[in-house]
Design an enzyme around this catalytic site. Structure first.
Site, PDB file in Angstrom:
ATOM      1  N   GLY A  12      12.014   9.812   2.405  1.00 43.79           N
ATOM      2  CA  GLY A  12      12.004   8.497   3.054  1.00 43.79           C
ATOM      3  C   GLY A  12      13.234   7.701   2.645  1.00 43.79           C
ATOM      4  O   GLY A  12      13.193   6.481   2.509  1.00 43.79           O
ATOM      5  N   GLY A  15      14.396   4.784   4.642  1.00 47.07           N
ATOM      6  CA  GLY A  15      13.341   3.810   4.932  1.00 47.07           C
ATOM      7  C   GLY A  15      13.510   2.508   4.166  1.00 47.07           C
ATOM      8  O   GLY A  15      14.415   2.328   3.355  1.00 47.07           O
ATOM      9  N   ASP A  88      12.994  18.070   8.425  1.00 47.88           N
ATOM     10  CA  ASP A  88      11.670  17.750   8.943  1.00 47.88           C
ATOM     11  C   ASP A  88      10.678  18.131   7.847  1.00 47.88           C
ATOM     12  O   ASP A  88      10.442  19.309   7.586  1.00 47.88           O
ATOM     13  CB  ASP A  88      11.429  18.577  10.211  1.00 47.88           C
ATOM     14  N   ASP A 180       1.644   0.978  -8.926  1.00 46.21           N
ATOM     15  CA  ASP A 180       1.160  -0.340  -8.543  1.00 46.21           C
ATOM     16  C   ASP A 180       2.237  -1.267  -9.065  1.00 46.21           C
ATOM     17  O   ASP A 180       2.361  -1.452 -10.280  1.00 46.21           O
ATOM     18  CB  ASP A 180      -0.181  -0.648  -9.198  1.00 46.21           C
ATOM     19  N   HIS A 181       3.044  -1.820  -8.178  1.00 45.76           N
ATOM     20  CA  HIS A 181       4.251  -2.486  -8.690  1.00 45.76           C
ATOM     21  C   HIS A 181       3.926  -3.702  -9.549  1.00 45.76           C
ATOM     22  O   HIS A 181       4.751  -4.149 -10.322  1.00 45.76           O
ATOM     23  CB  HIS A 181       5.228  -2.820  -7.555  1.00 45.76           C
ATOM     24  N   HIS A 243      -3.639  -4.683  -6.906  1.00 41.61           N
ATOM     25  CA  HIS A 243      -3.007  -5.679  -7.771  1.00 41.61           C
ATOM     26  C   HIS A 243      -4.007  -6.624  -8.444  1.00 41.61           C
ATOM     27  O   HIS A 243      -3.901  -6.898  -9.642  1.00 41.61           O
ATOM     28  CB  HIS A 243      -2.006  -6.517  -6.978  1.00 41.61           C
TER      29      HIS A 243
HETATM   30  C1  BG6 Z   1       2.341  -5.555  -1.712  1.00 41.42           C
HETATM   31  C2  BG6 Z   1       1.566  -5.896  -0.481  1.00 41.42           C
HETATM   32  O1  BG6 Z   1       1.708  -4.516  -2.407  1.00 41.42           O
HETATM   33  O2  BG6 Z   1       2.427  -6.696  -2.543  1.00 41.42           O
HETATM   34  C3  BG6 Z   1       2.213  -7.037   0.254  1.00 41.42           C
HETATM   35  O3  BG6 Z   1       1.498  -4.761   0.371  1.00 41.42           O
HETATM   36  C4  BG6 Z   1       2.441  -8.214  -0.668  1.00 41.42           C
HETATM   37  O4  BG6 Z   1       1.422  -7.443   1.359  1.00 41.42           O
HETATM   38  C5  BG6 Z   1       3.109  -7.785  -1.955  1.00 41.42           C
HETATM   39  O5  BG6 Z   1       3.254  -9.126   0.000  1.00 41.42           O
HETATM   40  C6  BG6 Z   1       3.160  -8.920  -2.954  1.00 41.42           C
HETATM   41  O6  BG6 Z   1       3.949  -8.531  -4.041  1.00 41.42           O
HETATM   42  P1  BG6 Z   1       4.707  -9.599  -4.929  1.00 41.42           P
HETATM   43  O7  BG6 Z   1       5.392  -8.795  -5.978  1.00 41.42           O
HETATM   44  O8  BG6 Z   1       5.668 -10.313  -4.042  1.00 41.42           O
HETATM   45  O9  BG6 Z   1       3.661 -10.534  -5.471  1.00 41.42           O
END
Ligand code: BG6
Length: 489
Positions: A12, A15, A88, A180-181, A243
């Protein structure tokens, strides 16, 4: 082994995620000297673009999205490591070419090291791609391999389980890094330090001293151009399943026996095990769903959710969720965790408020107006700790006023991006701030009944004006307990 070289293969690569987050994060790590490794990056995409177009694309992405400005003189030493392969991903045969490119890169690096596969692609491709990686030998057993994947990890427990079984055919659990960022955010990682390094907090961190906990993640943006995803997901799957529950876990977990990966993740999982699951009938009393109507955000008129491009004009998708949660263990019995998250709210803010119990009503609180002590952990965009205490007003006998003590985490120096922290952890093989499979599965088991109750029963979807703090029902949710949402500080 930190000195091992690595090849990072990004699926990706043309992307949005790669451009907005991954290339800038790699550049940030590179420029802050955190990538001491010999490394190469192989971008995989469908578009048949050439190397120089790819390099130009990475350059544009880094220039636009990186927190660190591009140092043109050194740019070649960075971009020289990047190579693009057009293939692909569903075609098993095509992986032969990938194998030879990865092999060539390793030769250039002097020896084989770890191979990291970042799947910045649609989840329905995770299964086929991991299979082909294995059968083609790209993810062979002779070298260390790691798989990094993004949400959505399924859309409910059964689909997550099926997805997990697919990727587990080619990767071991320890090799899978589920992002999970939020776990890459500085102040989320700071929670365990604030809790376990301060004798001022830990003794009070329980139901004897804490009245309730409020976790807010509000955004000013609407659905943007993501309707095709968001219509299916909604705020419950988009924010709560991952989150919001991560923030509950970090706040509520017991002190782990050691600060190592599995000990920490074990304690987090225990929180999810203690999290009270609502029956479909209980959902009515404990969870509120909302959707924004038209309104004004930051002084600008904006359309309602149903008027957004590609959104069904009768959509029932929630853009807001508020809920009352309970962690039924000895530490937290009886303490509500109020969570709320929504789009098109007045302010972008993520914070955790610990509201301590009121003092006994003896000296100062005769009028019932003595404010509570609050500890506010600011996650985003401001980072830090804010404490609200009571003190005597200067020059009066005993007039009590609220005073604040504040620490700012990102005032002197900008914090690294979450993706910088997480990529570096994945490169170094540290999965502490990644989601383990049992975490994912328990999180789905918590949200699934809520989703089902919404689908099955005639539970209201509450509307709120864009630019407001959510529907009135969210206030009633707390009023049932005589509580109120605290203002965002
Ligand atoms: C993402 C969601 O995981 O987190 C988004 O898919 C959201 O919809 C985003 O906007 C929020 O992240 P942060 O770091 O800006 O609070």
């Amino acid at each position: 082994d930190n000195s091992l070289p690595f090849v990072l293969v990004i699926f990706g690569a043309t992307g949005d995620l790669a451009k907005r987050k991954l290339f800038p994060a790699l550049y940030g790590l590179y420029r802050t000297n955190l990538l001491q490794h010999h490394f190469a990056v192989v971008g995989v995409g469908r578009s048949p673009i050439g190397q120089s177009d790819f390099h130009q694309m990475v350059h544009d992405a880094v220039r636009t999205h990186s927190r660190i400005s591009v140092e043109e003189r050194e740019w070649m030493s960075f971009i020289g490591r990047f190579e693009y392969v057009s293939l692909d991903v569903k075609n098993a045969e095509a992986y032969k070419e990938l194998l030879s490119v990865v092999g060539k890169k390793e030769q250039e690096l002097g020896r084989a090291g770890n191979r990291l596969f970042y799947l910045a692609i649609a989840p329905d491709l995770f299964g086929p791609v991991t299979n082909h990686l294995k059968s083609s030998g790209v993810a062979s057993a002779q070298v260390g391999k790691r798989l990094i994947i993004e949400k959505p990890f399924g859309h409910d427990y059964p689909s997550a389980k099926a997805l997990n079984e697919q990727i587990r055919q080619s990767f071991e659990e320890e090799e899978i890094f589920r992002i999970d960022h939020y776990l890459g955010k500085e102040m989320i990682q700071n929670i365990e330090v604030i809790r376990f390094a301060n004798s001022l907090f830990e003794p009070l961190w329980n139901n004897r001293h804490i009245d309730n906990i409020q976790i807010t993640a509000s955004e000013t943006v609407g659905v943007e151009d993501r309707a095709s995803y968001y219509e299916q997901a909604g705020a419950l799957r988009d924010m709560v399943q991952n989150h919001m529950l991560q923030m509950v876990m970090m706040t509520a977990m017991e002190p782990p026996s050691r600060l190592n990966t599995e000990a920490i993740r074990d304690e987090k999982v225990k929180v999810l095990r203690s999290l009270r699951r609502y029956t479909e009938e209980e959902v009515r009393h404990y969870v509120v769903r909302g959707q924004y109507r038209e309104g004004t955000v930051n002084g600008k008129p904006v359309p309602g959710y149903r008027q957004e491009p590609n959104v069904n004009s009768e959509s029932l998708t929630e853009t807001y969720v508020a809920a009352q949660l309970y962690v039924d263990n000895f530490r937290w019995a009886g303490v509500p965790f109020y969570i709320r998250t929504g789009k098109r709210m007045p302010k972008k803010v993520t914070e955790i408020v610990i509201r301590f119990k009121d003092m006994p009503n003896i000296y100062f609180n005769k009028k019932g107006d003595l404010g509570p002590n609050l500890l506010i952990i600011r996650i985003n965009p401001e980072e830090g700790i804010y404490m609200l205490l009571n003190a005597k007003k200067q020059g009066t006998d005993r007039d009590v006023i609220p005073i604040a003590m504040e620490f700012c985490n990102n005032c002197g120096q900008e914090s690294p991006e979450a993706y910088e922290r997480l990529l570096l952890d994945a490169i170094q093989g540290d999965s502490t701030f990644f989601t383990r499979w049992d975490e994912v599965s328990l999180a789905w088991k918590f949200v699934d009944p809520i989703r089902k109750a919404w689908e099955r029963f005639d539970l209201p979807l509450s509307f709120y004006a864009a630019g407001s703090w959510g529907p009135d029902e969210a206030d009633r949710l707390l009023a049932q307990n005589g509580a109120k949402w605290l203002p965002v500080y």
